[in-house]
Write a protein that holds these residues in place. Structure first.
Motif, PDB file in Angstrom:
ATOM      1  N   LEU A   6       0.826  -1.194   0.000  1.00 41.80           N
ATOM      2  CA  LEU A   6       0.000   0.000   0.000  1.00 41.80           C
ATOM      3  C   LEU A   6       0.866   1.253   0.000  1.00 41.80           C
ATOM      4  O   LEU A   6       1.772   1.392   0.812  1.00 41.80           O
ATOM      5  N   VAL A   7       0.601   2.133  -0.923  1.00 44.48           N
ATOM      6  CA  VAL A   7       1.270   3.427  -0.928  1.00 44.48           C
ATOM      7  C   VAL A   7       0.600   4.325   0.106  1.00 44.48           C
ATOM      8  O   VAL A   7       1.242   4.951   0.931  1.00 44.48           O
ATOM      9  N   TYR A   8      -0.730   4.380   0.063  1.00 48.73           N
ATOM     10  CA  TYR A   8      -1.501   5.151   1.036  1.00 48.73           C
ATOM     11  C   TYR A   8      -2.228   4.181   1.955  1.00 48.73           C
ATOM     12  O   TYR A   8      -3.012   3.344   1.504  1.00 48.73           O
ATOM     13  N   ARG A   9      -1.966   4.312   3.242  1.00 47.66           N
ATOM     14  CA  ARG A   9      -2.496   3.358   4.221  1.00 47.66           C
ATOM     15  C   ARG A   9      -3.638   3.920   5.062  1.00 47.66           C
ATOM     16  O   ARG A   9      -4.267   3.197   5.822  1.00 47.66           O
ATOM     17  N   LEU A  10      -3.872   5.216   4.941  1.00 50.17           N
ATOM     18  CA  LEU A  10      -4.940   5.834   5.745  1.00 50.17           C
ATOM     19  C   LEU A  10      -5.685   6.854   4.889  1.00 50.17           C
ATOM     20  O   LEU A  10      -5.064   7.636   4.159  1.00 50.17           O
ATOM     21  N   LEU A  11      -7.001   6.855   5.010  1.00 52.30           N
ATOM     22  CA  LEU A  11      -7.864   7.822   4.329  1.00 52.30           C
ATOM     23  C   LEU A  11      -8.644   8.592   5.384  1.00 52.30           C
ATOM     24  O   LEU A  11      -9.405   8.013   6.158  1.00 52.30           O
ATOM     25  N   LEU A 213      -2.930  10.480  15.596  1.00 51.19           N
ATOM     26  CA  LEU A 213      -3.502   9.192  15.212  1.00 51.19           C
ATOM     27  C   LEU A 213      -2.470   8.351  14.456  1.00 51.19           C
ATOM     28  O   LEU A 213      -2.338   7.149  14.703  1.00 51.19           O
ATOM     29  N   GLY A 214      -1.739   8.980  13.538  1.00 53.48           N
ATOM     30  CA  GLY A 214      -0.733   8.258  12.769  1.00 53.48           C
ATOM     31  C   GLY A 214       0.351   7.661  13.649  1.00 53.48           C
ATOM     32  O   GLY A 214       0.777   6.515  13.437  1.00 53.48           O
ATOM     33  N   LYS A 215       0.795   8.412  14.633  1.00 53.56           N
ATOM     34  CA  LYS A 215       1.804   7.905  15.570  1.00 53.56           C
ATOM     35  C   LYS A 215       1.277   6.699  16.327  1.00 53.56           C
ATOM     36  O   LYS A 215       1.981   5.707  16.534  1.00 53.56           O
ATOM     37  N   HIS A 216       0.016   6.770  16.718  1.00 56.25           N
ATOM     38  CA  HIS A 216      -0.623   5.655  17.442  1.00 56.25           C
ATOM     39  C   HIS A 216      -0.724   4.410  16.562  1.00 56.25           C
ATOM     40  O   HIS A 216      -0.525   3.287  17.036  1.00 56.25           O
ATOM     41  N   LEU A 217      -1.008   4.596  15.271  1.00 53.36           N
ATOM     42  CA  LEU A 217      -1.205   3.476  14.352  1.00 53.36           C
ATOM     43  C   LEU A 217       0.073   3.033  13.654  1.00 53.36           C
ATOM     44  O   LEU A 217       0.091   1.971  13.014  1.00 53.36           O
ATOM     45  N   GLY A 218       1.126   3.841  13.756  1.00 54.43           N
ATOM     46  CA  GLY A 218       2.354   3.534  13.028  1.00 54.43           C
ATOM     47  C   GLY A 218       2.248   3.866  11.550  1.00 54.43           C
ATOM     48  O   GLY A 218       2.830   3.189  10.701  1.00 54.43           O
ATOM     49  N   ILE A 219       1.523   4.928  11.230  1.00 53.66           N
ATOM     50  CA  ILE A 219       1.332   5.365   9.847  1.00 53.66           C
ATOM     51  C   ILE A 219       1.848   6.805   9.725  1.00 53.66           C
ATOM     52  O   ILE A 219       1.438   7.682  10.488  1.00 53.66           O
ATOM     53  N   SER A 220       2.726   7.039   8.769  1.00 49.56           N
ATOM     54  CA  SER A 220       3.286   8.382   8.592  1.00 49.56           C
ATOM     55  C   SER A 220       2.321   9.270   7.815  1.00 49.56           C
ATOM     56  O   SER A 220       1.432   8.785   7.116  1.00 49.56           O
ATOM     57  N   MET A 221       2.548  10.577   7.911  1.00 48.30           N
ATOM     58  CA  MET A 221       1.704  11.517   7.174  1.00 48.30           C
ATOM     59  C   MET A 221       1.822  11.295   5.666  1.00 48.30           C
ATOM     60  O   MET A 221       0.864  11.487   4.921  1.00 48.30           O
ATOM     61  N   ASP A 222       3.003  10.853   5.207  1.00 50.94           N
ATOM     62  CA  ASP A 222       3.207  10.595   3.780  1.00 50.94           C
ATOM     63  C   ASP A 222       2.323   9.457   3.270  1.00 50.94           C
ATOM     64  O   ASP A 222       2.077   9.350   2.069  1.00 50.94           O
TER      65      ASP A 222
END
Length: 291
Positions: A6-11, A213-222
């Motif tokens: 996945l390139v984008y992991r969060l929407l 939220l990203g820090k909590h989930l391990g997902i970067s802003m990128d």
């Protein structure tokens, strides 16, 4: 799915003007698009100025059990009893803000995470503003109106994540804005589709909420896609890996975005999913994962 990178992991989706059409409904095609990305392993959240119960009601309609960014980022939670993060305007500042706003012709709504308190307005023309600000409030989110908010707060102080205000005169709105900027240091003022005057803690916005939220989930802003249509969406649109403006957005919001989708009346969220996520999945499927 095995083999997909996945390139984008969060929407992250704004609600009013983004998910919802002007009739405050969610199209079936929008629900199907969200189901698609969710089933492909993308984390879908809502980033909204709405209160938590109202946002949670929308999330349930979309079958999301995600952590939600509500009150413009001041309350981040999947459960009202165990928030991931919360910031509040102090009871002292709430009362001071109300005292300033009561000088002007405005409808004021103090948004606690469990209930709302507003001032009574007599003119019939103000009923429209009360209705607009309260659209989507679930039955279990009590809304109380009092004749003079500052008197009520003197007896029962409130510390809240957010204050919504609807003015009926542009000159008064600008005057109130300037007075609040000069008198209250710990807050910032923005606007949304639902309300043209929102007061939140100075240190927070939807972008900061996404970082938390990203820090909590391990997902970067990128790795995030953020979609919105109004002033309070600009920061998260600028900071996300892919910032998307709705087609009906203002020039400022569009200029902040990497890409502009269709309007909320033209199924803009569904179009985004088709052009970004479905294409991403097609390109990434069965691509070998390096050890």
């Amino acid at each position: 799915m095995e083999g997909i990178i996945l390139v984008y992991r969060l929407l992250a989706l704004d609600i009013d003007g983004t998910l919802l059409r002007s009739n405050f409904r969610i199209d079936r095609s929008t629900k199907e698009a969200i189901d698609y990305v969710k089933n492909k392993g993308v984390y879908v959240t809502l980033a909204t100025g709405r209160n938590f119960p109202s946002a949670q009601k929308i999330a349930k309609a979309l079958k999301l059990d995600s952590i939600l960014i509500t009150h413009n980022g001041a309350l981040i939670a999947s459960s009202i009893d165990e928030p991931l993060h919360e910031e509040r305007i102090s009871a002292y500042d709430v009362r001071k803000i109300v005292q300033i706003l009561e000088k002007y012709d405005a409808h004021i709504r103090l948004l606690h995470e469990r209930y709302s308190l507003g001032n009574q307005v007599q003119q019939k023309s103000h009923i429209v503003a009360k209705m607009t600000m309260g659209i989507g409030d679930p039955l279990f989110y009590p809304v109380t109106f009092t004749e003079k908010l500052s008197d009520h707060l003197e007896e029962k102080p409130m510390s809240v994540p957010k204050i919504d205000v609807q003015f009926f005169n542009d000159e008064e709105r600008e005057a109130a804005y300037q007075e609040l900027k000069e008198e209250i240091e710990g807050v910032q003022i923005t606007a949304s589709t639902r309300c043209d005057f929102e007061v939140i803690p100075k240190s927070i916005n939807k972008a900061v909420g996404l970082q938390i939220l990203g820090k909590h989930l391990g997902i970067s802003m990128d790795e995030m896609v953020a979609v919105g249509d109004f002033t309070n969406d600009i920061e998260m649109i600028q900071m996300a890996g892919l910032g998307v403006a709705m087609g009906q957005s203002s020039v400022d919001v569009k200029n902040a975005a990497d890409w502009v989708t269709r309007t909320n009346e033209q199924h803009g969220v569904g179009y985004l999913v088709r052009e970004v996520f479905r294409r991403q999945m097609k390109m990434q499927i069965e691509q070998p994962i390096e050890n």
